[in-house]
Design an enzyme around this catalytic site. Sequence first.
Site, PDB file in Angstrom:
ATOM      1  N   CYS A  43       0.706  -1.082  -0.290  1.00 22.41           N
ATOM      2  CA  CYS A  43       0.228   0.206   0.056  1.00 22.41           C
ATOM      3  C   CYS A  43       0.644   1.452   0.158  1.00 22.41           C
ATOM      4  CB  CYS A  43      -0.858   0.385   1.157  1.00 22.41           C
ATOM      5  SG  CYS A  43      -1.667   1.878   1.184  1.00 22.41           S
ATOM      6  N   CYS A  48      -1.665   1.709  -3.013  1.00 27.51           N
ATOM      7  CA  CYS A  48      -1.991   2.884  -2.772  1.00 27.51           C
ATOM      8  C   CYS A  48      -1.850   4.626  -2.853  1.00 27.51           C
ATOM      9  CB  CYS A  48      -3.168   2.714  -1.597  1.00 27.51           C
ATOM     10  SG  CYS A  48      -3.220   0.793  -1.011  1.00 27.51           S
ATOM     11  N   LYS A  51      -0.107   5.398  -5.854  1.00 27.31           N
ATOM     12  CA  LYS A  51      -1.716   5.378  -7.258  1.00 27.31           C
ATOM     13  C   LYS A  51      -1.674   6.980  -6.976  1.00 27.31           C
ATOM     14  CE  LYS A  51      -4.828   3.865  -6.065  1.00 27.31           C
ATOM     15  NZ  LYS A  51      -4.890   2.969  -6.409  1.00 27.31           N
ATOM     16  N   TYR A 178      -8.295  -3.605 -11.025  1.00 22.44           N
ATOM     17  CA  TYR A 178      -8.033  -2.358 -10.870  1.00 22.44           C
ATOM     18  C   TYR A 178      -7.257  -2.262 -10.512  1.00 22.44           C
ATOM     19  CZ  TYR A 178     -11.248  -2.823  -5.947  1.00 22.44           C
ATOM     20  OH  TYR A 178     -11.980  -3.251  -5.314  1.00 22.44           O
ATOM     21  N   GLU A 182      -7.111   1.697 -13.859  1.00 18.35           N
ATOM     22  CA  GLU A 182      -6.158   2.866 -12.661  1.00 18.35           C
ATOM     23  C   GLU A 182      -5.757   3.434 -13.596  1.00 18.35           C
ATOM     24  OE1 GLU A 182      -5.739   1.765  -8.289  1.00 18.35           O
ATOM     25  OE2 GLU A 182      -7.726   1.599  -7.989  1.00 18.35           O
ATOM     26  N   HIS A 437     -26.682  21.532  -1.331  1.00 24.61           N
ATOM     27  CA  HIS A 437     -26.665  21.633  -2.511  1.00 24.61           C
ATOM     28  C   HIS A 437     -25.904  23.477  -2.714  1.00 24.61           C
ATOM     29  CE1 HIS A 437     -29.358  22.738  -5.809  1.00 24.61           C
ATOM     30  NE2 HIS A 437     -28.790  24.165  -5.907  1.00 24.61           N
ATOM     31  N   GLU A 442     -25.825  15.202  -3.427  1.00 30.20           N
ATOM     32  CA  GLU A 442     -27.369  15.554  -2.860  1.00 30.20           C
ATOM     33  C   GLU A 442     -28.313  14.287  -3.955  1.00 30.20           C
ATOM     34  OE1 GLU A 442     -29.187  19.363  -3.701  1.00 30.20           O
ATOM     35  OE2 GLU A 442     -27.634  19.712  -5.066  1.00 30.20           O
TER      36      GLU A 442
HETATM   37  P1  NDP Z   1      -7.752  -7.873 -10.283  1.00 29.25           P
HETATM   38  O1  NDP Z   1      -7.819  -9.880  -9.397  1.00 29.25           O
HETATM   39  O2  NDP Z   1      -8.161  -7.512  -9.953  1.00 29.25           O
HETATM   40  O3  NDP Z   1      -7.714  -8.857 -12.426  1.00 29.25           O
HETATM   41  C1  NDP Z   1      -6.934  -8.915 -12.807  1.00 29.25           C
HETATM   42  C2  NDP Z   1      -7.449  -8.919 -13.801  1.00 29.25           C
HETATM   43  O4  NDP Z   1      -6.582  -9.626 -14.638  1.00 29.25           O
HETATM   44  C3  NDP Z   1      -8.870  -9.020 -14.402  1.00 29.25           C
HETATM   45  O5  NDP Z   1      -9.087  -8.830 -15.428  1.00 29.25           O
HETATM   46  C4  NDP Z   1      -8.898 -11.042 -14.897  1.00 29.25           C
HETATM   47  O6  NDP Z   1      -9.594 -11.483 -16.192  1.00 29.25           O
HETATM   48  C5  NDP Z   1      -7.428 -10.666 -16.009  1.00 29.25           C
HETATM   49  N1  NDP Z   1      -6.488 -11.702 -16.111  1.00 29.25           N
HETATM   50  C6  NDP Z   1      -6.169 -12.668 -15.268  1.00 29.25           C
HETATM   51  N2  NDP Z   1      -5.516 -13.826 -15.881  1.00 29.25           N
HETATM   52  C7  NDP Z   1      -5.329 -13.133 -17.374  1.00 29.25           C
HETATM   53  C8  NDP Z   1      -4.556 -14.074 -18.272  1.00 29.25           C
HETATM   54  N3  NDP Z   1      -3.709 -14.832 -18.597  1.00 29.25           N
HETATM   55  N4  NDP Z   1      -4.544 -13.364 -19.527  1.00 29.25           N
HETATM   56  C9  NDP Z   1      -5.091 -11.830 -19.542  1.00 29.25           C
HETATM   57  N5  NDP Z   1      -5.726 -11.501 -18.315  1.00 29.25           N
HETATM   58  C10 NDP Z   1      -5.721 -11.577 -17.201  1.00 29.25           C
HETATM   59  O7  NDP Z   1      -6.335  -7.839 -10.260  1.00 29.25           O
HETATM   60  P2  NDP Z   1      -5.615  -6.299 -10.501  1.00 29.25           P
HETATM   61  O8  NDP Z   1      -3.852  -6.953 -10.387  1.00 29.25           O
HETATM   62  O9  NDP Z   1      -5.720  -5.383 -10.906  1.00 29.25           O
HETATM   63  O10 NDP Z   1      -5.215  -6.204  -8.421  1.00 29.25           O
HETATM   64  C11 NDP Z   1      -5.051  -7.140  -7.412  1.00 29.25           C
HETATM   65  C12 NDP Z   1      -6.326  -6.675  -6.195  1.00 29.25           C
HETATM   66  O11 NDP Z   1      -5.693  -5.619  -5.676  1.00 29.25           O
HETATM   67  C13 NDP Z   1      -7.662  -6.731  -7.194  1.00 29.25           C
HETATM   68  O12 NDP Z   1      -8.491  -7.423  -6.649  1.00 29.25           O
HETATM   69  C14 NDP Z   1      -7.760  -4.763  -5.689  1.00 29.25           C
HETATM   70  O13 NDP Z   1      -8.216  -6.085  -4.091  1.00 29.25           O
HETATM   71  C15 NDP Z   1      -6.443  -4.611  -4.988  1.00 29.25           C
HETATM   72  N6  NDP Z   1      -6.312  -3.301  -5.546  1.00 29.25           N
HETATM   73  C16 NDP Z   1      -7.182  -2.381  -4.983  1.00 29.25           C
HETATM   74  C17 NDP Z   1      -7.549  -0.976  -5.200  1.00 29.25           C
HETATM   75  C18 NDP Z   1      -8.496  -0.435  -4.812  1.00 29.25           C
HETATM   76  O14 NDP Z   1      -8.510   0.247  -3.727  1.00 29.25           O
HETATM   77  N7  NDP Z   1      -8.640   0.481  -5.312  1.00 29.25           N
HETATM   78  C19 NDP Z   1      -6.028  -0.565  -6.514  1.00 29.25           C
HETATM   79  C20 NDP Z   1      -5.323  -1.979  -6.866  1.00 29.25           C
HETATM   80  C21 NDP Z   1      -5.203  -2.890  -6.893  1.00 29.25           C
HETATM   81  P3  NDP Z   1     -10.925 -11.723 -15.611  1.00 29.25           P
HETATM   82  O15 NDP Z   1     -12.109 -10.676 -14.786  1.00 29.25           O
HETATM   83  O16 NDP Z   1     -11.148 -12.728 -17.157  1.00 29.25           O
HETATM   84  O17 NDP Z   1     -10.433 -12.955 -14.575  1.00 29.25           O
END
Ligand code: NDP
Length: 453
Positions: A43, A48, A51, A178, A182, A437, A442
């Site tokens: 984080c 976080c 980012k 995410y 982002e 407002h 709101e």
């Molecule tokens: P996520 O699990 O959210 O997303 C991973 C993405 O990668 C999905 O879209 C998935 O597709 C895709 N993917 C997985 N395997 C493959 C593959 N072999 N080929 C192509 N695409 C693939 O992971 P992130 O890395 O984005 O983030 C990890 C975690 O960190 C998040 O889940 C979140 O909990 C946390 N986070 C939170 C934030 C916040 O609170 N603002 C900011 C950043 C991270 P599919 O959907 O089809 O499975």
Amino acid sequence: MSDFDYDLFVIGAGSGGVRAARTAAAAGARVAVAEDRYLGGTCVNVGCVPKKLYSYAAHFHDAFDDSAGFGWTLAEAPRFEWTTLRDNKVSEIKRLNGIYANLLDNAGVRLIHGRARVQDAHHVEVAGERLSAEKILVAVGGWPWVPDFPGNEHVVTSNEVFDLEHFPERFLVLGGGYIAVEFASIFNGLGSDTHLIYRGELFLRGFDQEVREFTRDEMDKKGVQVHFGTNIERIDRGENGLAVTLTSGERLEVDAVLAATGRRPNLADLGLDTLGVALNSDSSLAVNARFETSVPSILALGDVSGGPELTPVALAEAMQLVQHHFGDTPPPPLDYERIATAVFCHPNIGTVGLSEDAARERYGAIRVYRTDFRPLKHTLSGSQERCLMKLIVDDASDVVVGAHMVGEEAGEVIQGIAIAVRAGLTKADFDATVGIHPTGAEEFVTLRTPSRH
Ligand code: NDP
């Protein structure tokens, strides 16, 4: 007092580990923490905090454009200097690392630099020392995972992307979660020609369908080039940067590729496999309500234990864990269902509770109140950005079971709404709340007519 060297030995000084260590120490426990990288974990160092700083940087792009309609003229065209942002970020994170060290020190927690290895249910080895502890807490978090394809050695992950040596004029993100949305928004805002590649038909799987569609349209308006239903087949390094071949046959030339394809528990070299600690199907550590693994003296929390991978969840789990193991009375269980979250794409997403589809499945009869509008600011800015707000109500009880927003500062707005949703307030309670407002927020208390049932 036990005969062990420590009452609690924490492996990992990230958000959850540090909170557990400090709180346990405050409850009278003798605590040590081992950390092999940076204080504050993902984080603070590569998640976080940086980012959000980069997201602020990217927002200036729109702010400069918006200002003209309010009478501002810029003396010269704004220029963005990557190294200034990057180096200022580095200084700020160093400052935060120092604060974490002080927090541990002031709490009387011993900090040991090194990767700890669990030797048995009560012993760890770290930095050449063998230490005993009544309880060992594994709070090592997760690590970016990159799929296997030819040329995947050319990608960076969220661990490296903040510190790129050169600003990528052409940027490509793989993934639809995410991190992908982002960083697509961040680099697009900073001025990169940005592509997002996602294998499914619409990104942000698991979020409300309308939120996903609205976000796609808004990101598209801002210039992010999204390619759905395709994946990276291979990456070759050429004279003009990285040549990315997609499974659709398309070829893109870019300067950097970010793989945002999920994270995995960071369990390598911890020694837990030799102890036979049970894992969940996603290879995270399986824990009970007291955060105990299948070896009861070994505890785990945060990203490594497979819950929602969010800093506030790790913090809440740390407080719970300490109450269970070092407090007088066990706490009520954590409510994982109504945890609000924000995605800092541009515009931001804020969400709490159920999506429309999930609510329909659970309750059958629901009412959906939604609005999308051009925020007041953009009547003069000329920006085409719109805002979506949506409440999902269980028809039988009138309880608001979901609230969603896509728009400026959605996370800030939904944090307040999350209290009401968590408290189980009804639509009538929302209606009885007098609005502020003129705000966008709101709208959440002035939505009177259901858009659909
Ligand atoms: P996520 O699990 O959210 O997303 C991973 C993405 O990668 C999905 O879209 C998935 O597709 C895709 N993917 C997985 N395997 C493959 C593959 N072999 N080929 C192509 N695409 C693939 O992971 P992130 O890395 O984005 O983030 C990890 C975690 O960190 C998040 O889940 C979140 O909990 C946390 N986070 C939170 C934030 C916040 O609170 N603002 C900011 C950043 C991270 P599919 O959907 O089809 O499975």
